[in-house]
Design a protein around this motif. Sequence first.
Motif, PDB file in Angstrom:
ATOM      1  N   PHE A  60       0.843  -1.190   0.000  1.00  0.00           N
ATOM      2  CA  PHE A  60       0.000   0.000   0.000  1.00  0.00           C
ATOM      3  C   PHE A  60       0.885   1.249   0.000  1.00  0.00           C
ATOM      4  CE2 PHE A  60      -2.646  -3.176   2.050  1.00  0.00           C
ATOM      5  CZ  PHE A  60      -3.961  -2.867   1.693  1.00  0.00           C
ATOM      6  N   GLY A  61       0.351   2.322  -0.562  1.00  0.00           N
ATOM      7  CA  GLY A  61       0.994   3.616  -0.440  1.00  0.00           C
ATOM      8  C   GLY A  61      -0.009   4.625   0.083  1.00  0.00           C
ATOM      9  N   PHE A  62       0.085   4.963   1.351  1.00  0.00           N
ATOM     10  CA  PHE A  62      -0.795   5.987   1.895  1.00  0.00           C
ATOM     11  C   PHE A  62      -0.046   6.802   2.947  1.00  0.00           C
ATOM     12  CE2 PHE A  62      -2.230   1.923   3.928  1.00  0.00           C
ATOM     13  CZ  PHE A  62      -1.754   2.142   5.212  1.00  0.00           C
ATOM     14  N   ARG A  63      -0.663   7.878   3.371  1.00  0.00           N
ATOM     15  CA  ARG A  63      -0.053   8.817   4.307  1.00  0.00           C
ATOM     16  C   ARG A  63      -0.195   8.265   5.720  1.00  0.00           C
ATOM     17  NH1 ARG A  63       0.498  14.679   5.125  1.00  0.00           N
ATOM     18  NH2 ARG A  63      -0.459  15.246   7.099  1.00  0.00           N
ATOM     19  N   PRO A  64       0.916   7.878   6.365  1.00  0.00           N
ATOM     20  CA  PRO A  64       0.797   7.139   7.627  1.00  0.00           C
ATOM     21  C   PRO A  64       0.850   8.012   8.870  1.00  0.00           C
ATOM     22  CG  PRO A  64       3.063   7.072   6.881  1.00  0.00           C
ATOM     23  CD  PRO A  64       2.304   7.896   5.856  1.00  0.00           C
ATOM     24  N   GLN A  65       0.342   7.441   9.940  1.00  0.00           N
ATOM     25  CA  GLN A  65       0.550   7.933  11.305  1.00  0.00           C
ATOM     26  C   GLN A  65       0.808   6.686  12.147  1.00  0.00           C
ATOM     27  OE1 GLN A  65       0.962  10.887  12.394  1.00  0.00           O
ATOM     28  NE2 GLN A  65      -0.043  12.308  11.003  1.00  0.00           N
ATOM     29  N   ALA A  66       2.004   6.123  11.989  1.00  0.00           N
ATOM     30  CA  ALA A  66       2.295   4.810  12.565  1.00  0.00           C
ATOM     31  C   ALA A  66       2.147   4.787  14.077  1.00  0.00           C
ATOM     32  CB  ALA A  66       3.706   4.369  12.175  1.00  0.00           C
ATOM     33  N   PHE A  67       2.389   5.919  14.742  1.00  0.00           N
ATOM     34  CA  PHE A  67       2.424   5.893  16.202  1.00  0.00           C
ATOM     35  C   PHE A  67       1.058   5.650  16.834  1.00  0.00           C
ATOM     36  CE2 PHE A  67       0.735  10.030  15.742  1.00  0.00           C
ATOM     37  CZ  PHE A  67       0.448  10.607  16.970  1.00  0.00           C
ATOM     38  N   VAL A  68      -0.029   5.810  16.104  1.00  0.00           N
ATOM     39  CA  VAL A  68      -1.348   5.528  16.664  1.00  0.00           C
ATOM     40  C   VAL A  68      -1.855   4.151  16.241  1.00  0.00           C
ATOM     41  CG1 VAL A  68      -1.983   7.953  16.828  1.00  0.00           C
ATOM     42  CG2 VAL A  68      -2.560   6.687  14.759  1.00  0.00           C
ATOM     43  N   THR A  69      -0.988   3.319  15.702  1.00  0.00           N
ATOM     44  CA  THR A  69      -1.369   1.988  15.241  1.00  0.00           C
ATOM     45  C   THR A  69      -0.614   0.926  16.036  1.00  0.00           C
ATOM     46  OG1 THR A  69       0.381   1.632  13.589  1.00  0.00           O
ATOM     47  CG2 THR A  69      -1.504   3.005  12.932  1.00  0.00           C
ATOM     48  N   ARG A  70      -0.869  -0.318  15.708  1.00  0.00           N
ATOM     49  CA  ARG A  70      -0.097  -1.429  16.262  1.00  0.00           C
ATOM     50  C   ARG A  70       0.822  -2.020  15.193  1.00  0.00           C
ATOM     51  NH1 ARG A  70      -5.154  -3.146  15.068  1.00  0.00           N
ATOM     52  NH2 ARG A  70      -5.411  -5.236  14.140  1.00  0.00           N
ATOM     53  N   ALA A  71       1.185  -1.188  14.222  1.00  0.00           N
ATOM     54  CA  ALA A  71       2.060  -1.631  13.134  1.00  0.00           C
ATOM     55  C   ALA A  71       3.513  -1.700  13.590  1.00  0.00           C
ATOM     56  CB  ALA A  71       1.946  -0.680  11.951  1.00  0.00           C
ATOM     57  N   LEU A  72       4.297  -2.385  12.804  1.00  0.00           N
ATOM     58  CA  LEU A  72       5.746  -2.384  12.925  1.00  0.00           C
ATOM     59  C   LEU A  72       6.319  -1.362  11.946  1.00  0.00           C
ATOM     60  CD1 LEU A  72       6.222  -6.264  12.927  1.00  0.00           C
ATOM     61  CD2 LEU A  72       6.222  -4.765  14.926  1.00  0.00           C
ATOM     62  N   THR A  73       7.565  -0.998  12.153  1.00  0.00           N
ATOM     63  CA  THR A  73       8.268  -0.164  11.186  1.00  0.00           C
ATOM     64  C   THR A  73       9.630  -0.788  10.932  1.00  0.00           C
ATOM     65  OG1 THR A  73       9.373   1.311  12.778  1.00  0.00           O
ATOM     66  CG2 THR A  73       7.132   1.911  12.088  1.00  0.00           C
ATOM     67  N   ALA A  74      10.140  -0.580   9.720  1.00  0.00           N
ATOM     68  CA  ALA A  74      11.452  -1.128   9.374  1.00  0.00           C
ATOM     69  C   ALA A  74      12.146  -0.212   8.385  1.00  0.00           C
ATOM     70  CB  ALA A  74      11.308  -2.528   8.774  1.00  0.00           C
ATOM     71  N   GLY A  75      13.367   0.154   8.707  1.00  0.00           N
ATOM     72  CA  GLY A  75      14.180   0.895   7.759  1.00  0.00           C
ATOM     73  C   GLY A  75      14.815  -0.065   6.767  1.00  0.00           C
ATOM     74  N   VAL A  76      14.845   0.342   5.501  1.00  0.00           N
ATOM     75  CA  VAL A  76      15.461  -0.463   4.451  1.00  0.00           C
ATOM     76  C   VAL A  76      16.606   0.336   3.849  1.00  0.00           C
ATOM     77  CG1 VAL A  76      15.111  -1.639   2.242  1.00  0.00           C
ATOM     78  CG2 VAL A  76      13.290  -1.636   3.960  1.00  0.00           C
ATOM     79  N   THR A  77      17.782  -0.223   3.860  1.00  0.00           N
ATOM     80  CA  THR A  77      18.939   0.403   3.245  1.00  0.00           C
ATOM     81  C   THR A  77      19.169  -0.177   1.855  1.00  0.00           C
ATOM     82  OG1 THR A  77      20.462  -1.236   4.176  1.00  0.00           O
ATOM     83  CG2 THR A  77      20.016   0.739   5.498  1.00  0.00           C
ATOM     84  N   GLY A  78      19.950   0.536   1.050  1.00  0.00           N
ATOM     85  CA  GLY A  78      20.410  -0.009  -0.219  1.00  0.00           C
ATOM     86  C   GLY A  78      19.398  -0.050  -1.337  1.00  0.00           C
ATOM     87  N   VAL A  79      18.262   0.624  -1.193  1.00  0.00           N
ATOM     88  CA  VAL A  79      17.277   0.620  -2.275  1.00  0.00           C
ATOM     89  C   VAL A  79      17.864   1.261  -3.528  1.00  0.00           C
ATOM     90  CG1 VAL A  79      15.055   1.549  -3.032  1.00  0.00           C
ATOM     91  CG2 VAL A  79      15.270   0.550  -0.753  1.00  0.00           C
ATOM     92  N   ARG A  80      18.564   2.383  -3.363  1.00  0.00           N
ATOM     93  CA  ARG A  80      19.097   3.100  -4.518  1.00  0.00           C
ATOM     94  C   ARG A  80      20.274   2.368  -5.161  1.00  0.00           C
ATOM     95  NH1 ARG A  80      18.514   9.628  -3.753  1.00  0.00           N
ATOM     96  NH2 ARG A  80      16.269   9.608  -3.297  1.00  0.00           N
ATOM     97  N   SER A  81      21.002   1.601  -4.381  1.00  0.00           N
ATOM     98  CA  SER A  81      22.153   0.886  -4.941  1.00  0.00           C
ATOM     99  C   SER A  81      21.785  -0.481  -5.485  1.00  0.00           C
ATOM    100  CB  SER A  81      23.236   0.731  -3.862  1.00  0.00           C
ATOM    101  OG  SER A  81      22.776  -0.093  -2.801  1.00  0.00           O
TER     102      SER A  81
END
Length: 420
Positions: free
Chosen positions: A358-379
């Motif tokens: 999905f692509g939408f405008r998030p407010q993760a802190f009011v959810t029970r979602a996880l978050t993950a940083g992804v490195t190396g997308v551009r490379s």
Amino acid sequence: MFLDLLRRRNPGLLAAAANLHDSGDLPANCYALDLDTVAANAAAIRAEADRHGLSVYAMTKQVGRNPDFCRTVRDAGITEAVGVDLQCALADRRGGLGIGHLGHLVQIPRHEAAVAAALAPAYWTVFNDAKAAEAAAASAAAGREQALLARIAAPGDRFYRGHEGGWPAEEIVAVAHRLDALDGARFAGVTSFPTQLFDPAAGRVVPTPNLGTLRAAAVALRAAGWSHVEINAPGTTSAAILAMLAEAGVTQVEPGHGLTGTTPWHAVTDLVEEPAVLYVSEVSHLWDGRAYVFGGGLYVDPVLGLGGTRALIVPRGGGLDDAYLVDVEMPAPEAIDYYAMADVTAAPGVAPGDTVLFGFRPQAFVTRALTAGVTGVRSGAPAVAGVYAADGSAPIGLDDIDAGDGPGTGNQAARSAGRA
């Protein structure tokens, strides 16, 4: 809306997220953050802010105060955060950011003022004399003098419902004198929110009356003898509006969605910041022509309205070329978002376990979602930097569970005996 933007401006993040979920590196119910793009966005905002002499404080609540996000923003030149509440400020500190501002939007509870003072925020917003006294007393006990910002309002100012509060703007000179008289504090400036918003008719961000209120207050304060007045002006912040804010006399800005390229303006205009976040889910099961998709983070920020939602379903082992673009029925706002329902009547190959993006405008802190940083997308070498809960802490995983220690198993006793 932002799914189309991702497909056009950052398809590499979509491809990376699909592959990383398929391999098991990215879990479902997770906001994936393209840290390469976040770094570029933060650097662009920092450079434009420097050009206009503006202080910049990062707002991190939208992405769950993810520590890798915090460190990425810091390394790109935005070294301080604004804590929307005390918990946010604490998470930002753990993530490696200094605290540039706290107390706005959420005031600090009285018994937590000492914790807030220990963070040594550069600025602390207060809404009334009682809160100012609490901040001053806690700061004095910590052996420091706290710079206070006064939240003000004038007739005609705009506030989201539930965000109201502050002193009448016409009283600002008297307020400044009272704050200056407090032991442990000094008056530093004024703030409000929102000071600018996206105007759909104009197709751009425009000031609200609140910004004019801040400017008028600064004029009155300078006439009363204050040589420098900080003007903190948050709201829909991107590099594109910094020149306008500087011209209005603003001294402090607070980008949040600008760091991930997800302000309402980004949805309709290609600004310098690129989209850097998406939501990863997975097909749970099929029922009556619909794929039920795991939720938990399906809170779509209502700033853009509750329009139709689409998603990409990527079959296991496949790529974006194999993906189905489907319409999705989101849970009602008043419902618990256990699942969303994707119409797969025209996508016969969809199966449980497939990746959903999905692509939408998030407010993760009011959810029970996880978050993950992804490195190396551009490379072209994407990897997951870490997975965190929506409050910025590490989530509990299988490594934290001792499956053999259930009631009556005796396994713990056996292991204890073995260690003896």
